[in-house]
Write a protein that holds these residues in place. Structure first.
Motif, PDB file in Angstrom:
ATOM      1  N   VAL A   1     -27.350  55.473  28.038  1.00  0.00           N
ATOM      2  CA  VAL A   1     -26.411  55.757  27.843  1.00  0.00           C
ATOM      3  C   VAL A   1     -25.995  54.832  27.476  1.00  0.00           C
ATOM      4  O   VAL A   1     -24.952  54.317  26.298  1.00  0.00           O
ATOM      5  N   ALA A   2     -25.372  53.628  28.534  1.00  0.00           N
ATOM      6  CA  ALA A   2     -24.926  52.283  28.295  1.00  0.00           C
ATOM      7  C   ALA A   2     -25.907  51.756  27.262  1.00  0.00           C
ATOM      8  O   ALA A   2     -25.655  51.019  26.479  1.00  0.00           O
ATOM      9  N   PHE A   3     -26.887  51.680  26.939  1.00  0.00           N
ATOM     10  CA  PHE A   3     -27.909  51.045  25.830  1.00  0.00           C
ATOM     11  C   PHE A   3     -27.502  51.720  24.264  1.00  0.00           C
ATOM     12  O   PHE A   3     -27.253  50.668  23.594  1.00  0.00           O
ATOM     13  N   ILE A   4     -27.087  52.754  24.332  1.00  0.00           N
ATOM     14  CA  ILE A   4     -27.048  53.320  23.268  1.00  0.00           C
ATOM     15  C   ILE A   4     -25.515  52.836  22.815  1.00  0.00           C
ATOM     16  O   ILE A   4     -25.675  52.489  21.528  1.00  0.00           O
ATOM     17  N   SER A   5     -24.342  53.058  23.999  1.00  0.00           N
ATOM     18  CA  SER A   5     -23.304  52.446  23.301  1.00  0.00           C
ATOM     19  C   SER A   5     -22.865  51.027  23.151  1.00  0.00           C
ATOM     20  O   SER A   5     -22.281  50.573  21.944  1.00  0.00           O
ATOM     21  N   VAL A   6     -23.894  50.351  23.856  1.00  0.00           N
ATOM     22  CA  VAL A   6     -23.789  48.658  23.833  1.00  0.00           C
ATOM     23  C   VAL A   6     -24.798  47.859  22.838  1.00  0.00           C
ATOM     24  O   VAL A   6     -24.416  47.118  21.730  1.00  0.00           O
ATOM     25  N   ILE A   7     -25.261  48.590  22.498  1.00  0.00           N
ATOM     26  CA  ILE A   7     -26.108  47.389  21.582  1.00  0.00           C
ATOM     27  C   ILE A   7     -27.173  48.524  20.184  1.00  0.00           C
ATOM     28  O   ILE A   7     -26.588  47.992  19.344  1.00  0.00           O
TER      29      ILE A   7
ATOM     30  N   VAL B   1     -16.030  54.773  24.669  1.00  0.00           N
ATOM     31  CA  VAL B   1     -15.804  53.904  24.372  1.00  0.00           C
ATOM     32  C   VAL B   1     -16.009  52.753  24.695  1.00  0.00           C
ATOM     33  O   VAL B   1     -15.264  51.673  23.335  1.00  0.00           O
ATOM     34  N   GLN B   2     -15.518  52.351  26.176  1.00  0.00           N
ATOM     35  CA  GLN B   2     -15.737  51.178  26.448  1.00  0.00           C
ATOM     36  C   GLN B   2     -16.566  50.393  25.969  1.00  0.00           C
ATOM     37  O   GLN B   2     -16.756  49.294  25.703  1.00  0.00           O
ATOM     38  N   GLN B   3     -17.696  51.089  26.018  1.00  0.00           N
ATOM     39  CA  GLN B   3     -19.672  50.084  26.067  1.00  0.00           C
ATOM     40  C   GLN B   3     -19.891  49.563  25.249  1.00  0.00           C
ATOM     41  O   GLN B   3     -19.667  48.811  23.629  1.00  0.00           O
TER      42      GLN B   3
ATOM     43  N   LEU C   1     -20.072  41.739  21.424  1.00  0.00           N
ATOM     44  CA  LEU C   1     -20.869  41.189  21.498  1.00  0.00           C
ATOM     45  C   LEU C   1     -21.773  40.859  21.137  1.00  0.00           C
ATOM     46  O   LEU C   1     -21.717  39.787  20.335  1.00  0.00           O
ATOM     47  N   SER C   2     -22.361  41.608  19.877  1.00  0.00           N
ATOM     48  CA  SER C   2     -22.531  41.541  18.729  1.00  0.00           C
ATOM     49  C   SER C   2     -22.035  40.317  17.898  1.00  0.00           C
ATOM     50  O   SER C   2     -23.400  40.094  17.230  1.00  0.00           O
ATOM     51  N   ASN C   3     -21.145  41.228  17.749  1.00  0.00           N
ATOM     52  CA  ASN C   3     -20.175  40.063  16.262  1.00  0.00           C
ATOM     53  C   ASN C   3     -20.553  38.459  16.960  1.00  0.00           C
ATOM     54  O   ASN C   3     -20.844  37.807  16.571  1.00  0.00           O
ATOM     55  N   MET C   4     -20.448  38.077  18.292  1.00  0.00           N
ATOM     56  CA  MET C   4     -19.884  37.163  18.525  1.00  0.00           C
ATOM     57  C   MET C   4     -21.660  36.607  18.998  1.00  0.00           C
ATOM     58  O   MET C   4     -21.356  34.952  18.558  1.00  0.00           O
ATOM     59  N   LEU C   5     -22.551  37.162  19.272  1.00  0.00           N
ATOM     60  CA  LEU C   5     -23.507  36.510  19.706  1.00  0.00           C
ATOM     61  C   LEU C   5     -25.228  36.855  18.394  1.00  0.00           C
ATOM     62  O   LEU C   5     -24.939  35.925  17.702  1.00  0.00           O
TER      63      LEU C   5
END
Length: 428
Positions: free
Chosen positions: A308-314, A152-154, A161-165
């Motif tokens: 999992v961090a890459f899947i969740s954040v990206i 959830v957090q990531q 991050l996706s919207n801003m960058l």
């Protein structure tokens, strides 16, 4: 989107405007395919309206489910469910579920936009706050029910991050390339959003610093209590922001180019009750697919050999931000950067000041220890990103080079999370 005449025909099967004139209220009309509008008896008019009720859902379904090109991805949702029960290959289930959710996220944004034409700016802002990020909220609630707090957090951090960058960077780049000039947007609105984003950074930084410096009054509990208190404060701040921007200071912080009432009516393609119905249907379908998506994350991480961090954040935010990405680029190409900022930065503000605190409160009700402690790596990433974007927006202008820099910054963030693995415990 089609011409104005086509949009008017979608809304009025009788060839008359939505708002009838005083003369038209006392005159009954029907429509002949060859001769156009003709007088008719009340019985014929009553039959036509009844028949119109039967035809409208079919035409509305065509507009929402068929006409948009992205709807070719809709069959991947049922296919993912079949693969879940027939094969159990989590990698394919995750991939097909992502493809199936992408058009639903875009159509949710479309239905919200259509409903906002009838509700006005204040209610429209509330609708955008809820349904504009409905995909992220639904996925987060399902992950909370499964106890996957880090997902959830990531995933919410990744949406910001996706919207801003990525989204804003692509919009600045395409707008600068198409118009070959420096584009201008409302600096005051950008500054207000930047301030809210910095407030969100403060809300996530203090629980993380409190926890990792081991200065909690009650170990393991103080950071959680602080997170819940800060979440309530952030929700109040976001509600105040909506009132401030949409009601109190709408002339000062509104778009530079206002849209006329007649133009708004021409842009609406479906009725208000149809938009409400489609919002309900699409939300239910997104909820169903989100359950399969969350269940497949861990298996997909192992089968695809991705953290999992890459899947969740990206990966997850790219699907949730599909509608924002397309809309931001489209408005930047039309030289309407105020709307682009409202889509990209406004969505980041909604997630940081509304969706994340809302998930903390929902986790509180569920008995899940969801907090604002995003760990040091994620918190530092968010802090640096907000600073970079705030500096980009302070002049009130954009060009293609600023877009290139934002896109390259996002690639650095993506590479960082590709090699980042969550520590097994806080001492690590």
């Amino acid at each position: 989107m089609g011409s104005t005449e086509e949009k008017t025909n979608y809304l009025s099967d009788e060839g008359t405007p939505l708002k009838s004139s005083p003369v038209a209220k006392n005159v009954s009309h029907s429509f002949d395919c060859e001769t156009g509008p003709v007088r008719s008896s009340p019985d014929v008019t009553r039959w036509w309206k009844t028949n119109n009720i039967r035809i409208r859902p079919l035409r509305s379904a065509y507009i929402v489910l068929v006409r948009a090109k992205i709807n070719v991805l809709l069959p991947f949702g049922p296919l993912a469910i079949l693969l879940h029960y027939l094969t159990g290959k989590h990698g394919w289930v995750f991939f097909f579920t992502l493809l199936g959710i992408a058009p639903l996220a875009e159509r949710l944004g479309y239905a919200t936009e259509q409903l906002a034409f009838y509700t006005g700016p204040t209610v429209g802002g509330l609708l955008n706050a809820t349904f504009g990020n409905a995909t992220e909220m639904i996925i987060s609630i399902y992950a909370l029910k499964s106890g996957m707090i880090r997902v959830v957090q990531q995933s919410l951090l990744g949406s910001i991050l996706s919207n801003m960058l990525l989204v804003l960077g692509c919009a600045f780049f395409t707008g600068g390339i198409v118009h070959h000039k420096v584009q201008v947007f409302n600096k005051g609105s950008a500054v207000v959003n930047s301030g809210l984003l910095l407030m969100a950074v403060m809300g996530t930084t203090f629980p993380a610093v409190l926890h990792f410096t081991h200065t909690e009054l009650h170990s393991g509990e103080s950071a959680l209590s602080l997170s819940r208190f800060s979440s309530c404060i952030m929700l109040i701040a976001y509600a105040s922001y909506l009132f401030f921007q949409l009601k109190s200071q709408q002339d000062l912080y509104g778009p530079l180019d206002e849209v006329g009432e007649d133009e708004v009516e021409d842009d609406s393609e479906i009725y208000a009750w149809e938009a409400i119905g489609w919002l309900a249907i699409l939300t239910v379908w997104v909820s169903i697919l989100s359950g399969y998506l969350v269940d497949a994350i861990q298996g997909a991480s192992e089968s695809l050999n991705l953290p999992v961090a890459f899947i969740s954040v990206i990966l997850l935010p790219i699907v949730g931000n599909a509608a924002e990405h397309a809309s931001a680029i489209m408005f930047a190409m039309k030289d309407k950067l105020d709307i682009t900022l409202g889509v990209a930065i406004g969505s980041s503000t909604q997630i940081s000041m509304f969706v994340i605190p809302f998930c903390v409160v929902v986790g509180w009700c569920m008995g899940e220890p969801m907090d604002l402690n995003f760990k040091l790596f994620e918190t530092a990433t968010l802090f640096i990103t907000v600073l970079v974007v705030a500096f980009m927006l302070q002049e009130g202008t954009s060009n293609y080079f600023k877009g290139v820099m934002l896109i390259l910054c996002y690639l650095i963030v993506a590479a960082s999370f590709f090699v980042h693995i969550d520590p097994t415990n806080d001492n690590d």
